[in-house]
Write a protein that holds these residues in place. Structure first.
Motif, mmCIF file in Angstrom:
data_model
loop_
_atom_site.group_PDB
_atom_site.id
_atom_site.type_symbol
_atom_site.label_atom_id
_atom_site.label_comp_id
_atom_site.label_asym_id
_atom_site.label_seq_id
_atom_site.Cartn_x
_atom_site.Cartn_y
_atom_site.Cartn_z
ATOM 1 N N SER A 174 1.044 12.061 -11.643
ATOM 2 C CA SER A 174 1.604 13.128 -11.885
ATOM 3 C C SER A 174 3.104 13.034 -12.240
ATOM 4 N N LEU A 175 3.539 13.592 -13.338
ATOM 5 C CA LEU A 175 4.962 13.479 -13.329
ATOM 6 C C LEU A 175 5.401 14.931 -13.424
ATOM 7 N N HIS A 176 6.593 15.031 -12.474
ATOM 8 C CA HIS A 176 7.215 16.402 -12.124
ATOM 9 C C HIS A 176 8.700 16.186 -12.575
ATOM 10 N N HIS A 177 9.246 17.069 -13.408
ATOM 11 C CA HIS A 177 10.672 16.971 -13.584
ATOM 12 C C HIS A 177 11.050 15.499 -14.024
ATOM 13 N N GLY A 178 9.983 14.895 -14.554
ATOM 14 C CA GLY A 178 10.212 13.652 -15.147
ATOM 15 C C GLY A 178 10.214 12.374 -14.109
ATOM 16 N N PHE A 179 10.047 12.695 -12.946
ATOM 17 C CA PHE A 179 9.508 11.723 -11.662
ATOM 18 C C PHE A 179 8.179 11.666 -11.148
ATOM 19 N N PRO A 180 7.925 10.629 -10.764
ATOM 20 C CA PRO A 180 6.486 10.712 -10.117
ATOM 21 C C PRO A 180 6.534 11.597 -8.917
ATOM 22 N N ARG A 181 5.321 12.622 -8.836
ATOM 23 C CA ARG A 181 4.981 13.349 -7.625
ATOM 24 C C ARG A 181 4.819 12.423 -6.409
ATOM 25 N N GLN A 182 5.414 12.825 -5.358
ATOM 26 C CA GLN A 182 5.427 11.902 -4.437
ATOM 27 C C GLN A 182 4.324 12.340 -3.458
ATOM 28 N N THR A 215 1.209 12.838 2.107
ATOM 29 C CA THR A 215 0.273 12.213 3.299
ATOM 30 C C THR A 215 0.646 10.693 3.438
ATOM 31 N N VAL A 216 0.115 10.158 4.500
ATOM 32 C CA VAL A 216 0.118 8.768 4.850
ATOM 33 C C VAL A 216 -0.563 7.840 3.755
ATOM 34 N N VAL A 217 0.239 6.618 3.130
ATOM 35 C CA VAL A 217 -0.397 6.042 2.043
ATOM 36 C C VAL A 217 -0.939 4.718 2.711
ATOM 37 N N ASP A 218 -2.198 4.350 2.445
ATOM 38 C CA ASP A 218 -3.087 3.290 3.058
ATOM 39 C C ASP A 218 -2.676 2.293 1.996
ATOM 40 N N ILE A 219 -2.236 1.128 2.492
ATOM 41 C CA ILE A 219 -1.880 -0.123 1.720
ATOM 42 C C ILE A 219 -2.639 -1.051 2.366
ATOM 43 N N GLY A 220 -3.684 -1.805 1.715
ATOM 44 C CA GLY A 220 -4.204 -2.903 2.175
ATOM 45 C C GLY A 220 -4.781 -2.604 3.829
ATOM 46 N N GLY A 221 -5.311 -1.415 4.112
ATOM 47 C CA GLY A 221 -5.857 -1.119 5.354
ATOM 48 C C GLY A 221 -4.570 -0.755 6.361
ATOM 49 N N VAL A 222 -3.356 -0.952 5.815
ATOM 50 C CA VAL A 222 -2.357 -0.517 6.775
ATOM 51 C C VAL A 222 -1.907 0.911 6.421
ATOM 52 N N ARG A 223 -1.629 1.819 7.569
ATOM 53 C CA ARG A 223 -1.202 3.143 7.246
ATOM 54 C C ARG A 223 0.254 3.071 7.092
ATOM 55 N N THR A 224 1.024 3.631 6.037
ATOM 56 C CA THR A 224 2.368 3.609 5.907
ATOM 57 C C THR A 224 3.048 4.674 5.736
ATOM 58 N N ASN A 225 4.274 5.107 5.928
ATOM 59 C CA ASN A 225 4.850 6.353 5.912
ATOM 60 C C ASN A 225 5.989 6.164 4.995
ATOM 61 N N PHE A 226 5.816 5.496 4.146
ATOM 62 C CA PHE A 226 7.044 5.329 3.198
ATOM 63 C C PHE A 226 6.992 6.288 2.103
ATOM 64 N N ARG A 227 7.919 6.456 1.266
ATOM 65 C CA ARG A 227 8.023 7.326 -0.101
ATOM 66 C C ARG A 227 7.001 6.616 -0.973
#
Length: 244
Positions: free
Chosen positions: A43-51, A54-66
């Motif tokens: 989703s785009l909000h004000h022309g930027f991706p909505r962040q 919650t925690v984003v899971d990457i390859g089974g690893v929990r990350t807390n990056f934007r």
């Protein structure tokens, strides 16, 4: 990028969404970026991706990056189509980069979503005569299934009932119908290279992340110090001062 390669994990969808906003001039929309194997929806909000909140899971690893709040479904230009007109199955398997050798319109023997798009007159790719024998009922059923998959993905990205446009980008966006549910679909010029456009218009920034003690200082003074440090960081990264 060299110092924090982890921050580039979601740069693909981010670039496509920024490119979609730039190419259309639309600031509030849902972006569907379709490649060879998957569709990324965000989703785009004000022309930027909505962040993601919650925690984003990457390859089974929990990350807390934007990271942008984006998810993928197994639908792309190389996605295999099996079954029959009564029960078509679209994906999640894909021929991927072998599309130009394995898809029927390119002389192969695997029925893909690209073949369906060509047979339906939605795209002019490869040799259309190679799919002339496809049953109209199978073509219609596969298109309907593709539409259902995209509608479910788009509805998952909506956070309000207000009708906003869907921007279709990426080479595989030839699969997207003119409307998804009741939402209008925009397919900008140069849609296939929205990702590269997004990368090219990336803005230089500077940021500060620290805790300030308010002892002997007002909140305004702390904010001013933080802003000055952020400006300095942006200038050191190559920003032009007049444009900050």
């Amino acid at each position: 990028v060299r110092r924090f390669p982890v921050l580039t994990f979601a740069s693909g969808p981010t670039n496509s969404m920024r490119g979609a906003a730039f190419l259309t001039g639309v600031k509030e929309a849902i972006v569907v970026d379709i490649g060879g194997t998957t569709s990324d929806v965000g989703s785009l909000h004000h022309g930027f991706p909505r962040q993601a909140s919650t925690v984003v899971d990457i390859g089974g690893v929990r990350t807390n990056f934007r990271m942008p709040d984006v998810f993928s479904i197994g639908l792309g230009g190389g996605t295999k189509v099996t079954g029959d007109a009564a029960a078509p199955v679209v994906g999640p398997q894909s021929v991927g980069y072998r599309l130009t050798s394995e898809a029927r319109v390119f002389g192969g023997d695997v029925l893909t979503t690209t073949d369906i798009a060509v047979a339906a007159g939605m795209a002019d790719i490869g040799d259309a005569s190679k799919v002339a024998d496809l049953e109209p009922a199978m073509i219609d059923a596969a298109r309907e299934r593709i539409g259902e998959m995209l509608e479910m993905a788009v509805e998952r990205s909506r956070i309000s009932p207000d009708p906003i446009p869907v921007i279709a980008v990426g080479g595989g966006s030839i699969l997207v119908p003119d409307k998804i549910g009741e939402l209008e679909v925009l397919r900008p010029e140069n849609f296939a290279v929205a990702n590269a456009v997004g990368a090219a218009i990336a803005q230089i920034s500077g940021e500060v992340d620290r805790i300030y003690a308010l002892e002997g200082k007002s909140r305004e003074v702390c904010l001013a110090e933080a802003e000055e440090e952020a400006r300095t960081n942006a200038l050191n990264a190559g920003a032009t001062e007049e444009t900050l």
